[in-house]
Design a protein around this motif. Structure first.
Motif, PDB file in Angstrom:
ATOM      1  N   PHE A 168       0.848  -1.347   0.030  1.00 47.26           N
ATOM      2  CA  PHE A 168       0.022  -0.094   0.110  1.00 47.26           C
ATOM      3  C   PHE A 168       0.801   1.388   0.212  1.00 47.26           C
ATOM      4  O   PHE A 168       0.124   2.488   0.153  1.00 47.26           O
ATOM      5  N   LEU A 169       2.066   1.331   0.091  1.00 43.01           N
ATOM      6  CA  LEU A 169       3.142   2.373   0.150  1.00 43.01           C
ATOM      7  C   LEU A 169       4.116   2.181  -1.228  1.00 43.01           C
ATOM      8  O   LEU A 169       4.142   3.208  -1.848  1.00 43.01           O
ATOM      9  N   HIS A 170       4.893   1.121  -1.064  1.00 38.68           N
ATOM     10  CA  HIS A 170       5.885   1.162  -2.329  1.00 38.68           C
ATOM     11  C   HIS A 170       5.251   0.496  -3.380  1.00 38.68           C
ATOM     12  O   HIS A 170       3.923  -0.326  -3.184  1.00 38.68           O
ATOM     13  N   SER A 171       5.904   0.771  -4.484  1.00 40.42           N
ATOM     14  CA  SER A 171       5.427   0.379  -5.968  1.00 40.42           C
ATOM     15  C   SER A 171       5.851  -0.873  -6.500  1.00 40.42           C
ATOM     16  O   SER A 171       5.556  -1.172  -7.350  1.00 40.42           O
ATOM     17  N   ASN A 172       7.105  -1.374  -5.784  1.00 39.76           N
ATOM     18  CA  ASN A 172       7.870  -2.286  -6.392  1.00 39.76           C
ATOM     19  C   ASN A 172       7.134  -3.491  -6.723  1.00 39.76           C
ATOM     20  O   ASN A 172       7.275  -4.225  -7.795  1.00 39.76           O
ATOM     21  N   ALA A 173       6.696  -4.111  -5.578  1.00 41.04           N
ATOM     22  CA  ALA A 173       5.731  -5.396  -5.802  1.00 41.04           C
ATOM     23  C   ALA A 173       4.758  -5.278  -6.719  1.00 41.04           C
ATOM     24  O   ALA A 173       4.667  -6.136  -7.660  1.00 41.04           O
ATOM     25  N   LYS A 174       3.975  -4.293  -6.542  1.00 43.10           N
ATOM     26  CA  LYS A 174       3.046  -3.961  -7.948  1.00 43.10           C
ATOM     27  C   LYS A 174       3.578  -3.952  -9.380  1.00 43.10           C
ATOM     28  O   LYS A 174       2.870  -4.560 -10.085  1.00 43.10           O
ATOM     29  N   LYS A 175       4.723  -3.319  -9.370  1.00 42.58           N
ATOM     30  CA  LYS A 175       5.428  -3.072 -10.802  1.00 42.58           C
ATOM     31  C   LYS A 175       5.719  -4.657 -11.111  1.00 42.58           C
ATOM     32  O   LYS A 175       5.448  -4.916 -12.271  1.00 42.58           O
ATOM     33  N   VAL A 176       6.160  -5.516 -10.076  1.00 39.72           N
ATOM     34  CA  VAL A 176       6.339  -6.867 -10.764  1.00 39.72           C
ATOM     35  C   VAL A 176       5.345  -7.636 -11.102  1.00 39.72           C
ATOM     36  O   VAL A 176       5.299  -8.199 -12.184  1.00 39.72           O
ATOM     37  N   ILE A 177       4.103  -7.549 -10.196  1.00 36.41           N
ATOM     38  CA  ILE A 177       2.953  -8.038 -10.864  1.00 36.41           C
ATOM     39  C   ILE A 177       2.481  -7.661 -12.245  1.00 36.41           C
ATOM     40  O   ILE A 177       2.156  -8.437 -13.039  1.00 36.41           O
ATOM     41  N   MET A 178       2.321  -6.398 -12.291  1.00 32.41           N
ATOM     42  CA  MET A 178       1.986  -5.696 -13.452  1.00 32.41           C
ATOM     43  C   MET A 178       2.812  -5.959 -14.763  1.00 32.41           C
ATOM     44  O   MET A 178       2.409  -6.415 -15.852  1.00 32.41           O
ATOM     45  N   LYS A 179       4.134  -6.053 -14.519  1.00 34.44           N
ATOM     46  CA  LYS A 179       4.851  -6.680 -15.701  1.00 34.44           C
ATOM     47  C   LYS A 179       4.843  -8.048 -16.141  1.00 34.44           C
ATOM     48  O   LYS A 179       4.736  -8.384 -17.485  1.00 34.44           O
ATOM     49  N   LEU A 180       4.475  -8.781 -15.033  1.00 35.92           N
ATOM     50  CA  LEU A 180       4.177 -10.224 -15.250  1.00 35.92           C
ATOM     51  C   LEU A 180       2.848 -10.433 -16.084  1.00 35.92           C
ATOM     52  O   LEU A 180       2.664 -11.149 -17.034  1.00 35.92           O
ATOM     53  N   ILE A 181       1.946  -9.643 -15.601  1.00 35.17           N
ATOM     54  CA  ILE A 181       0.667  -9.434 -16.369  1.00 35.17           C
ATOM     55  C   ILE A 181       0.756  -9.291 -17.692  1.00 35.17           C
ATOM     56  O   ILE A 181       0.035  -9.944 -18.553  1.00 35.17           O
ATOM     57  N   LYS A 182       1.270  -8.225 -17.857  1.00 37.31           N
ATOM     58  CA  LYS A 182       1.419  -7.724 -19.207  1.00 37.31           C
ATOM     59  C   LYS A 182       2.261  -8.652 -20.400  1.00 37.31           C
ATOM     60  O   LYS A 182       1.676  -8.863 -21.468  1.00 37.31           O
ATOM     61  N   LYS A 183       3.445  -9.112 -19.855  1.00 38.93           N
ATOM     62  CA  LYS A 183       4.417  -9.931 -20.522  1.00 38.93           C
ATOM     63  C   LYS A 183       3.826 -11.251 -20.744  1.00 38.93           C
ATOM     64  O   LYS A 183       4.241 -11.976 -21.837  1.00 38.93           O
ATOM     65  N   LEU A 184       3.180 -11.956 -19.863  1.00 36.43           N
ATOM     66  CA  LEU A 184       2.906 -13.358 -19.830  1.00 36.43           C
ATOM     67  C   LEU A 184       1.291 -13.508 -19.914  1.00 36.43           C
ATOM     68  O   LEU A 184       0.981 -14.726 -20.035  1.00 36.43           O
ATOM     69  N   ASP A 185       0.656 -12.564 -19.850  1.00 37.92           N
ATOM     70  CA  ASP A 185      -0.697 -12.598 -20.252  1.00 37.92           C
ATOM     71  C   ASP A 185      -1.509 -13.456 -19.139  1.00 37.92           C
ATOM     72  O   ASP A 185      -2.186 -14.259 -19.257  1.00 37.92           O
TER      73      ASP A 185
END
Length: 286
Positions: free
Chosen positions: A113-130
């Motif tokens: 809820f504060l840092h963005s690194n974990a969210k960025k990891v998840i979003m990159k996986l969602i985008k690249k791996l569908d």
């Protein structure tokens, strides 16, 4: 398209136990499951781990090398994982064809809820791996026995939902132990539905630690109610019916139940009721 869960929650909420029990359940119902441990501090895994972040980086090494505490070390590890996301992608790609994913994340709540690194990891996986992922946010049911802690859990759940921007299921874990924590002020439905928090005010006023923050607590409860996003489902991980109900809910939120439906039929149904992709997979029956 690959489906899965992002398992998050405070320390002690039962994430690792959940991943172990959920892996066993899903295998029994015929799914091939891959559990991905992304907690660099979790060196005692009860489940069969397909991918382990400790093969990339270990919290103990980070703390020793950079003179960091556990919290700073975990933030560093998530930053490092984000910068080396290709490592995780290469590990996941052989599993994409026929596996269901369970991502076991660290318990440091600031990551969600504060840092963005974990969210960025998840979003990159969602985008690249569908990937189609649902965030499963575990909260220990014993917090219901303390009105102040319960309000804190609600704020944490709301903040995490807004920050992560994923289909989201909040879960009161260890519900089978709730009677051992003491008598609840209200029926369990009050704590799962989160409909009128004003009833908590009287019980908060009985606690001298909480009474002096009466106005602040009232405002925070109003914020939670105004958003109207937070509610909970319950879970006893060793109870088959409880796990089954939770899996059905998760399958609705990430669209797993629609994977056998022809894509054109799904697209037509969305157009007919005016839903976006996000709305459809988050609220498939609204």
């Amino acid at each position: 398209m690959v489906f899965g869960q992002v398992v998050i929650g405070p320390p002690g909420s039962g994430k690792t136990t959940y991943c172990n029990g959920m892996q066993q359940y899903l295998q029994l119902v015929g799914r091939k499951v891959a559990v991905i441990n992304l907690d660099p501090a979790n060196d005692s895994l009860p489940y069969d781990c397909a991918i382990n972040i400790e093969d990339l980086i270990k919290l103990s090494d980070v703390m020793n090398e950079h003179s960091l505490g556990p919290n700073g070390g975990l933030v560093y590890c998530m930053d490092y994982l984000e910068k080396n996301i290709d490592w995780l992608e290469s590990k996941l790609k052989p599993l994409l064809k026929d596996h269901y994913f369970l991502f076991d994340f660290p318990g440091q709540v600031e990551l969600f809820f504060l840092h963005s690194n974990a969210k960025k990891v998840i979003m990159k996986l969602i985008k690249k791996l569908d990937l189609r992922l649902t965030a499963v946010h575990l909260v220990d049911a014993h917090l219901c026995s303390d009105p102040g802690k319960y309000v804190s859990a609600l704020l944490l759940s709301l903040s995490t939902m807004l920050h992560m921007e994923l289909p989201h299921v909040n879960v009161l874990s260890k519900i089978d132990l709730i009677e051992s924590y003491g008598k609840l002020a209200f029926n369990l439905d009050f704590y799962t539905d989160v409909e009128d928090l004003s009833y908590l005010q009287h019980h908060l006023d009985q606690d001298p630690r909480s009474s002096k923050y009466r106005k602040l607590t009232k405002e925070l409860c109003e914020v939670i109610e105004d958003f109207g996003l937070v509610n909970f489902t319950t879970l006893a991980i060793q109870d088959k019916e409880s796990v089954t109900n939770l899996v059905k809910l998760i399958d609705k939120t990430n669209g797993y139940i629609f994977q056998g439906i022809d894509a054109s039929a799904v697209e037509f149904s969305k157009i007919a009721i005016g839903q976006t992709d996000w709305d459809y997979y988050r609220y498939p029956f609204q």
